[in-house]
Design a protein around this motif. Structure first.
Motif, mmCIF file in Angstrom:
data_model
loop_
_atom_site.group_PDB
_atom_site.id
_atom_site.type_symbol
_atom_site.label_atom_id
_atom_site.label_comp_id
_atom_site.label_asym_id
_atom_site.label_seq_id
_atom_site.Cartn_x
_atom_site.Cartn_y
_atom_site.Cartn_z
ATOM 1 N N GLY A 191 0.808 -1.212 0.000
ATOM 2 C CA GLY A 191 0.000 0.000 0.000
ATOM 3 C C GLY A 191 0.840 1.261 0.000
ATOM 4 N N LEU A 192 2.165 1.104 -0.080
ATOM 5 C CA LEU A 192 3.064 2.256 -0.160
ATOM 6 C C LEU A 192 3.167 2.707 -1.612
ATOM 7 N N SER A 193 3.577 3.934 -1.826
ATOM 8 C CA SER A 193 3.837 4.392 -3.189
ATOM 9 C C SER A 193 5.151 3.766 -3.659
ATOM 10 N N GLU A 194 5.386 3.768 -4.965
ATOM 11 C CA GLU A 194 6.639 3.225 -5.490
ATOM 12 C C GLU A 194 7.828 3.998 -4.933
ATOM 13 N N SER A 195 7.692 5.306 -4.829
ATOM 14 C CA SER A 195 8.770 6.128 -4.260
ATOM 15 C C SER A 195 9.021 5.745 -2.811
ATOM 16 N N ALA A 196 7.954 5.528 -2.060
ATOM 17 C CA ALA A 196 8.104 5.158 -0.650
ATOM 18 C C ALA A 196 8.782 3.793 -0.515
ATOM 19 N N VAL A 197 8.514 2.893 -1.438
ATOM 20 C CA VAL A 197 9.180 1.578 -1.414
ATOM 21 C C VAL A 197 10.680 1.764 -1.633
ATOM 22 N N LYS A 198 11.046 2.555 -2.635
ATOM 23 C CA LYS A 198 12.474 2.790 -2.919
ATOM 24 C C LYS A 198 13.167 3.459 -1.738
ATOM 25 N N VAL A 199 12.515 4.469 -1.170
ATOM 26 C CA VAL A 199 13.081 5.162 -0.016
ATOM 27 C C VAL A 199 13.182 4.208 1.165
ATOM 28 N N GLY A 200 12.156 3.383 1.371
ATOM 29 C CA GLY A 200 12.170 2.421 2.469
ATOM 30 C C GLY A 200 13.320 1.441 2.358
ATOM 31 N N VAL A 201 13.567 0.939 1.156
ATOM 32 C CA VAL A 201 14.694 0.016 0.955
ATOM 33 C C VAL A 201 16.005 0.732 1.264
ATOM 34 N N HIS A 202 16.167 1.919 0.704
ATOM 35 C CA HIS A 202 17.417 2.665 0.888
ATOM 36 C C HIS A 202 17.663 2.975 2.363
ATOM 37 N N ARG A 203 16.662 3.552 3.022
ATOM 38 C CA ARG A 203 16.835 3.931 4.430
ATOM 39 C C ARG A 203 16.964 2.710 5.332
ATOM 40 N N GLY A 204 16.211 1.657 5.009
ATOM 41 C CA GLY A 204 16.293 0.443 5.806
ATOM 42 C C GLY A 204 17.658 -0.213 5.715
ATOM 43 N N LEU A 205 18.202 -0.307 4.503
ATOM 44 C CA LEU A 205 19.531 -0.899 4.348
ATOM 45 C C LEU A 205 20.592 -0.046 5.031
ATOM 46 N N LYS A 206 20.416 1.259 4.959
ATOM 47 C CA LYS A 206 21.349 2.172 5.629
ATOM 48 C C LYS A 206 21.282 1.968 7.151
ATOM 49 N N ALA A 207 20.066 1.829 7.682
ATOM 50 C CA ALA A 207 19.886 1.597 9.113
ATOM 51 C C ALA A 207 20.477 0.246 9.531
ATOM 52 N N LEU A 208 20.259 -0.779 8.716
ATOM 53 C CA LEU A 208 20.828 -2.098 9.021
ATOM 54 C C LEU A 208 22.352 -2.049 9.029
ATOM 55 N N ALA A 209 22.927 -1.364 8.048
ATOM 56 C CA ALA A 209 24.388 -1.249 7.978
ATOM 57 C C ALA A 209 24.920 -0.550 9.224
ATOM 58 N N ALA A 210 24.236 0.497 9.663
ATOM 59 C CA ALA A 210 24.669 1.212 10.866
ATOM 60 C C ALA A 210 24.584 0.300 12.092
ATOM 61 N N LYS A 211 23.518 -0.499 12.186
ATOM 62 C CA LYS A 211 23.362 -1.423 13.318
ATOM 63 C C LYS A 211 24.475 -2.473 13.305
ATOM 64 N N ILE A 212 24.778 -2.985 12.130
ATOM 65 C CA ILE A 212 25.827 -4.009 12.029
ATOM 66 C C ILE A 212 27.184 -3.408 12.376
ATOM 67 N N ARG A 213 27.452 -2.184 11.881
ATOM 68 C CA ARG A 213 28.718 -1.514 12.232
ATOM 69 C C ARG A 213 28.797 -1.294 13.743
ATOM 70 N N GLY A 214 27.675 -0.895 14.331
ATOM 71 C CA GLY A 214 27.640 -0.680 15.770
ATOM 72 C C GLY A 214 27.921 -1.954 16.542
ATOM 73 N N MET A 215 27.384 -3.068 16.051
ATOM 74 C CA MET A 215 27.625 -4.354 16.718
ATOM 75 C C MET A 215 29.096 -4.755 16.561
ATOM 76 N N ALA A 216 29.680 -4.485 15.398
ATOM 77 C CA ALA A 216 31.075 -4.840 15.161
ATOM 78 C C ALA A 216 31.990 -3.961 16.017
ATOM 79 N N ASP A 217 31.640 -2.683 16.180
ATOM 80 C CA ASP A 217 32.455 -1.791 17.000
ATOM 81 C C ASP A 217 32.358 -2.156 18.475
ATOM 82 N N ALA A 218 31.236 -2.746 18.900
ATOM 83 C CA ALA A 218 31.028 -3.101 20.298
ATOM 84 C C ALA A 218 31.768 -4.380 20.675
ATOM 85 N N ARG A 219 32.225 -5.134 19.711
ATOM 86 C CA ARG A 219 32.963 -6.389 20.017
ATOM 87 C C ARG A 219 34.321 -6.062 20.590
ATOM 88 N N PRO A 220 34.775 -6.905 21.548
ATOM 89 C CA PRO A 220 36.106 -6.678 22.153
ATOM 90 C C PRO A 220 37.239 -6.999 21.220
#
Length: 185
Positions: free
Chosen positions: A156-185
């Motif tokens: 039910g999202l617009s096509e633009s919202a889907v593209k933005v959602g993918v982009h922002r979501g992948l960016k957020a996931l990458a940040a979370k993964i980097r944060g987890m990697a930085d938190a490792r001893p």
């Protein structure tokens, strides 16, 4: 080229003034022009040209209200055709990447079922931290291989919202993964 431009411009303007016959001639002549334009850009994929011509004509028709009378018709139509071509290349690049032969397949697959299951669980946990407007587009487009259009219909999202959602979501996931990697001893 100027003759083609003037002819197309005249037909389009007549069509925009409710001359249905002129508009039909415009679409027919524009389709021949677009066919040549796209054929040059898809020399390795001649079977795809006609589909892209039709998609572009549909977009031209749907966007005819955006045409400015002082703008060259061919430049406007070429811009629309380029966007359609870029969308086509993106969708086919993803599909082709999924079909690339894997010479060293063992490198790409988990060495055991438990490792694969753990990876799926980890990915699922990460995805659950995202809002639906980011999580669903990633799941449908990136994991299930659906198109942006199909995903828009499902969510039910617009096509633009889907593209933005993918982009922002992948960016957020990458940040979370980097944060987890930085938190490792």
């Amino acid at each position: 080229m100027e003759i083609v431009e003037e002819r197309l411009r005249g037909l389009l303007l007549q069509g925009l003034d409710a001359d249905a016959a002129a508009y039909q001639r415009f679409l027919k002549e524009l389709s021949a022009h677009l066919r040549a334009f796209l054929r040059r850009r898809l020399a390795q994929r001649p079977d795809e040209v006609e589909d892209l011509v039709q998609e572009t004509l549909l977009a031209v028709h749907n966007q005819r209200h955006t045409y400015r009378h002082d703008m060259p018709v061919t430049a406007w139509a070429h811009a629309i055709a380029r966007y359609k071509l870029i969308d086509w290349w993106r969708s086919h690049a993803v599909k082709e990447a999924l079909n690339d032969p894997l010479d060293d397949a063992e490198e790409w697959f988990a060495h055991s079922d438990s490792e694969a299951a753990q990876a799926r669980r980890d990915l699922g946990q990460l995805l659950r931290t995202l809002p639906d407007k980011q999580r669903l587009p990633i799941e449908y487009v990136k994991l299930e291989g659906l198109s942006v259009v199909e995903t828009a219909r499902l969510t039910g999202l617009s096509e633009s919202a889907v593209k933005v959602g993918v982009h922002r979501g992948l960016k957020a996931l990458a940040a979370k993964i980097r944060g987890m990697a930085d938190a490792r001893p």
